[in-house]
Design an enzyme around this catalytic site. Structure first.
Site: not given
Ligand code: ASP
Length: 295
Positions: A174, A205, A224-226
């Site tokens: 992201t 998110d 960014t992340g989960i």
């Molecule tokens: N945060 C993003 C999501 O959960 C994924 C990502 O950071 O790549 O949609």
């Protein structure tokens, strides 16, 4: 004083060196373009939008119709949001077939009485605002009817497999940017294609204000992340609130990422304070970022 900070996602899994180089150079290119805009036009809003548009065009990032992950039925659903230090904000959720969700998010911020538009409504708004619809040939993901038909029978397996897959597949790309211009106007933006093979309709998110994107008078931040973890913690709001309460920006980013680590999920965050100081922190293996402060 002006400042800019950019990220291209936080990876926790194994990423080949070649891919790391491609992401670093993608972030560098977008950063340079954003910097030129910040220097020449002195607009944090234009700089953030252009950085993110550039990354949305880059196949190495999970954003836009070229690089975004496909969901479980082969479709690309994108989220993006933008917010400024006046607490104006706009976002689109689960938008499809549009090259630059971040630009639609900006339009929502500038023209709509609503904060977030999702799905069909976001697409209608994009169309009537003059954004070109991308044809199926121009993007890499398209809905596969056979996959939709299989959904009911595969639903139980999906839940089991997805939890496992999240443990293995920890690649997040992201994109996000935060800028401040000489007027002291701060803008934060984030754009994503979500998480690979998610259930259709999953919302991450990135476009949730206070989770993946947030800005106030005191600072701006992009994460960014989960997404499921980032929403629960309220990552970007926490960072900016800590800064408002006197925590130095780097410490705020590190402390919030520590919270995410304790909860056991990958997270990366960038932020800028009113003085143009940047904070960058992540708990993954690799997160391409660049930042600059110009006096
Ligand atoms: N945060 C993003 C999501 O959960 C994924 C990502 O950071 O790549 O949609």
């Amino acid at each position: 004083m002006k400042a800019l900070v950019v990220h291209g996602g936080c990876d926790e899994g194994f990423l080949p060196d070649e891919e790391k180089r491609a992401r670093l150079s993608g972030v560098r290119d977008a950063f340079q373009k954003g910097l030129l805009i910040l220097k020449d036009m002195d607009s944090a809003l234009d700089a953030v939008e252009h950085v993110i548009k550039d990354l949305e065009n880059n196949p190495h990032f999970d954003a836009g119709v070229i690089g975004s992950f496909n969901n479980m039925i082969g479709e690309i659903e994108m989220d993006a949001a933008i917010m400024d230090s006046n607490e104006s904000a706009g976002g689109v959720i689960r938008i499809r077939n549009i090259a630059h969700p971040i630009s639609v998010a900006r339009k929502v911020m500038e023209e709509m009485p609503h904060l977030l538009l999702c799905g069909k409504g976001a697409e209608i708004f994009a169309r009537i605002s003059g954004f070109r619809e991308i044809s199926p040939e121009e993007q890499h993901g398209n809905v596969d009817q056979r996959e939709i038909n299989k959904l009911p029978e595969e639903f139980r397996n999906f839940i089991l497999e997805y939890t496992e897959r999240l443990k293995e597949h920890k690649l997040f790309s992201t994109v996000g940017a935060v800028a401040i211009d000489s007027k002291g106007y701060i803008v934060a933006g984030t754009s994503t294609g979500g998480i690979a093979k998610a259930f259709p309709g999953r919302v991450g998110d990135s476009a949730i204000i206070g989770a993946g994107t947030f800005a106030t008078f005191y600072g701006g931040s992009s994460a960014t992340g989960i997404g499921e973890g980032i929403i629960r913690v309220g990552v970007t709001r926490k960072v900016v609130d800590m800064v408002e309460n006197g925590t130095p920006i780097q410490e705020a980013c590190s402390k919030v990422v520590d919270i995410c680590s304790r909860r056991g999920f990958p997270c990366g965050v960038i932020a800028l304070d009113r003085d143009g100081n940047a904070g960058i922190s992540h708990n993954g293996h690799f997160m391409p970022t660049l930042s600059i402060k110009l006096d």
